[in-house]
Design a protein around this motif. Structure first.
Motif, PDB file in Angstrom:
ATOM      1  N   MET A 176       0.813  -1.210   0.000  1.00 38.06           N
ATOM      2  CA  MET A 176       0.000   0.000   0.000  1.00 38.06           C
ATOM      3  C   MET A 176       0.850   1.264   0.000  1.00 38.06           C
ATOM      4  N   ASP A 177       0.415   2.257  -0.765  1.00 41.39           N
ATOM      5  CA  ASP A 177       1.065   3.565  -0.785  1.00 41.39           C
ATOM      6  C   ASP A 177       0.178   4.596  -0.093  1.00 41.39           C
ATOM      7  N   ARG A 178      -0.981   4.897  -0.689  1.00 36.31           N
ATOM      8  CA  ARG A 178      -1.858   5.932  -0.135  1.00 36.31           C
ATOM      9  C   ARG A 178      -3.264   5.745  -0.672  1.00 36.31           C
ATOM     10  N   ASN A 179      -4.204   6.445  -0.046  1.00 32.14           N
ATOM     11  CA  ASN A 179      -5.576   6.472  -0.537  1.00 32.14           C
ATOM     12  C   ASN A 179      -5.780   7.725  -1.369  1.00 32.14           C
ATOM     13  N   LEU A 180      -6.220   7.530  -2.580  1.00 31.17           N
ATOM     14  CA  LEU A 180      -6.451   8.647  -3.488  1.00 31.17           C
ATOM     15  C   LEU A 180      -7.913   9.077  -3.407  1.00 31.17           C
ATOM     16  N   ILE A 181      -8.131  10.334  -3.065  1.00 32.41           N
ATOM     17  CA  ILE A 181      -9.454  10.946  -3.111  1.00 32.41           C
ATOM     18  C   ILE A 181      -9.307  12.225  -3.926  1.00 32.41           C
ATOM     19  N   TYR A 182     -10.002  12.316  -5.038  1.00 38.13           N
ATOM     20  CA  TYR A 182      -9.847  13.508  -5.873  1.00 38.13           C
ATOM     21  C   TYR A 182     -11.200  13.957  -6.402  1.00 38.13           C
ATOM     22  N   ASP A 183     -11.270  15.262  -6.699  1.00 40.89           N
ATOM     23  CA  ASP A 183     -12.508  15.827  -7.226  1.00 40.89           C
ATOM     24  C   ASP A 183     -12.834  15.178  -8.561  1.00 40.89           C
ATOM     25  N   PRO A 184     -14.099  14.980  -8.832  1.00 42.10           N
ATOM     26  CA  PRO A 184     -15.282  15.339  -8.039  1.00 42.10           C
ATOM     27  C   PRO A 184     -15.780  14.231  -7.123  1.00 42.10           C
ATOM     28  N   PHE A 185     -14.939  13.251  -6.819  1.00 40.11           N
ATOM     29  CA  PHE A 185     -15.397  12.063  -6.089  1.00 40.11           C
ATOM     30  C   PHE A 185     -15.156  12.156  -4.586  1.00 40.11           C
ATOM     31  N   LYS A 302     -25.543   8.979  -9.200  1.00 39.94           N
ATOM     32  CA  LYS A 302     -26.868   9.256  -8.637  1.00 39.94           C
ATOM     33  C   LYS A 302     -26.772   9.965  -7.288  1.00 39.94           C
ATOM     34  N   TYR A 303     -25.701   9.671  -6.547  1.00 36.54           N
ATOM     35  CA  TYR A 303     -25.550  10.200  -5.190  1.00 36.54           C
ATOM     36  C   TYR A 303     -24.145  10.795  -5.030  1.00 36.54           C
ATOM     37  N   PRO A 304     -23.873  11.952  -5.645  1.00 36.14           N
ATOM     38  CA  PRO A 304     -22.516  12.511  -5.640  1.00 36.14           C
ATOM     39  C   PRO A 304     -22.033  12.971  -4.268  1.00 36.14           C
ATOM     40  N   GLU A 305     -22.920  12.983  -3.266  1.00 34.03           N
ATOM     41  CA  GLU A 305     -22.463  13.302  -1.912  1.00 34.03           C
ATOM     42  C   GLU A 305     -21.663  12.164  -1.298  1.00 34.03           C
ATOM     43  N   VAL A 306     -21.724  10.992  -1.912  1.00 30.61           N
ATOM     44  CA  VAL A 306     -20.950   9.841  -1.458  1.00 30.61           C
ATOM     45  C   VAL A 306     -19.496  10.014  -1.885  1.00 30.61           C
ATOM     46  N   GLN A 307     -18.584   9.630  -1.024  1.00 31.13           N
ATOM     47  CA  GLN A 307     -17.153   9.713  -1.333  1.00 31.13           C
ATOM     48  C   GLN A 307     -16.653   8.386  -1.892  1.00 31.13           C
ATOM     49  N   VAL A 308     -15.790   8.468  -2.903  1.00 30.62           N
ATOM     50  CA  VAL A 308     -15.152   7.273  -3.438  1.00 30.62           C
ATOM     51  C   VAL A 308     -13.642   7.417  -3.256  1.00 30.62           C
ATOM     52  N   THR A 309     -13.021   6.405  -2.670  1.00 32.39           N
ATOM     53  CA  THR A 309     -11.583   6.450  -2.421  1.00 32.39           C
ATOM     54  C   THR A 309     -10.909   5.270  -3.100  1.00 32.39           C
ATOM     55  N   PHE A 310      -9.667   5.479  -3.509  1.00 29.46           N
ATOM     56  CA  PHE A 310      -8.944   4.477  -4.280  1.00 29.46           C
ATOM     57  C   PHE A 310      -7.618   4.165  -3.579  1.00 29.46           C
ATOM     58  N   PRO A 311      -7.510   3.024  -2.895  1.00 27.92           N
ATOM     59  CA  PRO A 311      -6.236   2.664  -2.256  1.00 27.92           C
ATOM     60  C   PRO A 311      -5.204   2.266  -3.311  1.00 27.92           C
ATOM     61  N   LEU A 312      -4.111   3.022  -3.370  1.00 32.13           N
ATOM     62  CA  LEU A 312      -3.107   2.826  -4.418  1.00 32.13           C
ATOM     63  C   LEU A 312      -1.883   2.086  -3.875  1.00 32.13           C
ATOM     64  N   PRO A 313      -1.340   1.164  -4.652  1.00 31.22           N
ATOM     65  CA  PRO A 313      -0.096   0.510  -4.264  1.00 31.22           C
ATOM     66  C   PRO A 313       1.104   1.372  -4.660  1.00 31.22           C
TER      67      PRO A 313
END
Length: 344
Positions: A176-185, A302-313
């Motif tokens: 694991m490296d980091r969790n990526l959270i970026y706009d608009p997600f 449908k629900y853009p208030e939900v956050q999506v995160t991407f765990p990156l290696p």
């Protein structure tokens, strides 16, 4: 409309009727199945995503894809864009620029997700659907014939470790490296509510651990993937054994959902959304199948208030890549406005 989102098997050597094809120069055999086998219209545009990832063999892989694309498509219709996981915002902006430069007649976009990581799928889908909101997108996907870990490795792990597997099987994704959270997600965070993390649990325990530690959710929802095809129940069992410790050490709910059915996964997320959203901020980490990633995108739209995160290696080991080419699927994704919009 949702019921129409069923991946349909197609012949990889069939004619793909799109005005623009987006594909990524992945290391896996399946990633080049369509671009080498399928037929396309003479005026088809191509966006080729090449990776900048520090892997020794990467430049050779990119060159191989560029050569195939040059042989099959007109040079003036080929658009290359570089993807580095440290510059995702730039990648997304470059995709937007390419889509924006194309004539309106280039309306039907095909996206081959076979060689794309989840965060790239989100970026490409978001820009394609913003650029052509009234048009369908054709999602294309080719499965591998052999995944890692193998069935033999699974039996070895069970024999040595039993019900709870703590040793992490080797995979193409490194630690694991980091969790990526970026706009608009990035979603909307209330600041005063509890959190729920919906994790599509795959076979890379280090990434699951990383995102759980980073989010530290009040409630954890583990969605185990039910693989399509016969004699694959062992993969579901492996995922459960890998993640068993989270079921016993956290407030946790578990579900089983198809790795292939987009509809089933969207409906699962909606069911939990309706139940928790008044009390919890919801974050989703799609790190199992490609179709579950597509389902997560549709749900987010449908629900853009939900956050999506991407765990990156920190990187990838091509020697551990899935091998072979199995079935190819296509699914038509109705235009963005059909699902209520979503941020662009």
């Amino acid at each position: 409309m949702m019921r129409d989102l069923i991946p349909t098997p197609i012949d990889a050597a069939s004619t793909i009727d799109v005005d623009l094809l987006v594909l990524a120069a992945g290391f896996e055999d399946r990633a080049n199945a369509l671009v080498t086998r399928a037929n396309f219209k003479p005026d088809t545009h191509v966006v080729l995503v090449v990776f900048d990832n520090g892997i020794e063999s990467n430049s050779r892989t990119n060159a191989d894809y560029e050569r195939v694309v040059a042989q099959r498509f007109s040079a003036n219709l080929v658009h290359k864009v570089v993807l580095s996981q440290n510059e995702v915002v730039r990648f997304k902006a470059n995709i937007r620029s390419i889509f924006g430069s194309l004539p309106d007649s280039v309306a039907r976009i095909g996206i081959d997700v076979s060689g794309m990581p989840a965060y790239a799928i989100f970026a490409v889908l978001n820009e394609a659907r913003a650029a052509r909101p009234y048009h369908d997108q054709l999602i294309l996907y080719t499965s591998a014939s052999e995944y890692t870990p193998s069935r033999e490795e699974y039996h070895q792990l069970v024999a040595k470790q039993g019900a709870e597997i703590e040793y992490i099987p080797k995979s193409m994704a490194l630690e694991m490296d980091r969790n990526l959270i970026y706009d608009p997600f990035a979603g909307y965070r209330s600041g005063d509510r509890s959190s729920c993390l919906a994790l599509f649990a795959g076979y890379e325990l280090h990434r699951s651990t990383g995102v759980i530690d980073a989010v530290n959710p009040t409630v954890l929802l583990l969605v185990y993937g039910q693989p399509a095809g016969e004699n694959l129940e062992w993969r579901l069992d492996l995922s459960r054994r890998l993640h068993h410790k989270f079921e016993t050490t956290r407030r946790c709910a578990t579900e089983k959902c198809s790795t292939q059915s987009i509809v089933e996964n969207v409906e699962l997320l909606e069911r939990y959304y309706d139940y928790i959203i008044d009390d919890y901020d919801l974050t989703i980490a799609p790190i199992c199948s490609k179709m579950q990633t597509i389902a997560t995108y549709i749900f987010w739209e449908k629900y853009p208030e939900v956050q999506v995160t991407f765990p990156l290696p920190i990187g990838y080991d091509p020697a551990r890549r899935p091998r072979g080419i199995a079935s190819t699927y296509a699914v038509k994704l109705p235009g963005r406005l059909a699902f209520g919009g979503g941020a662009a």
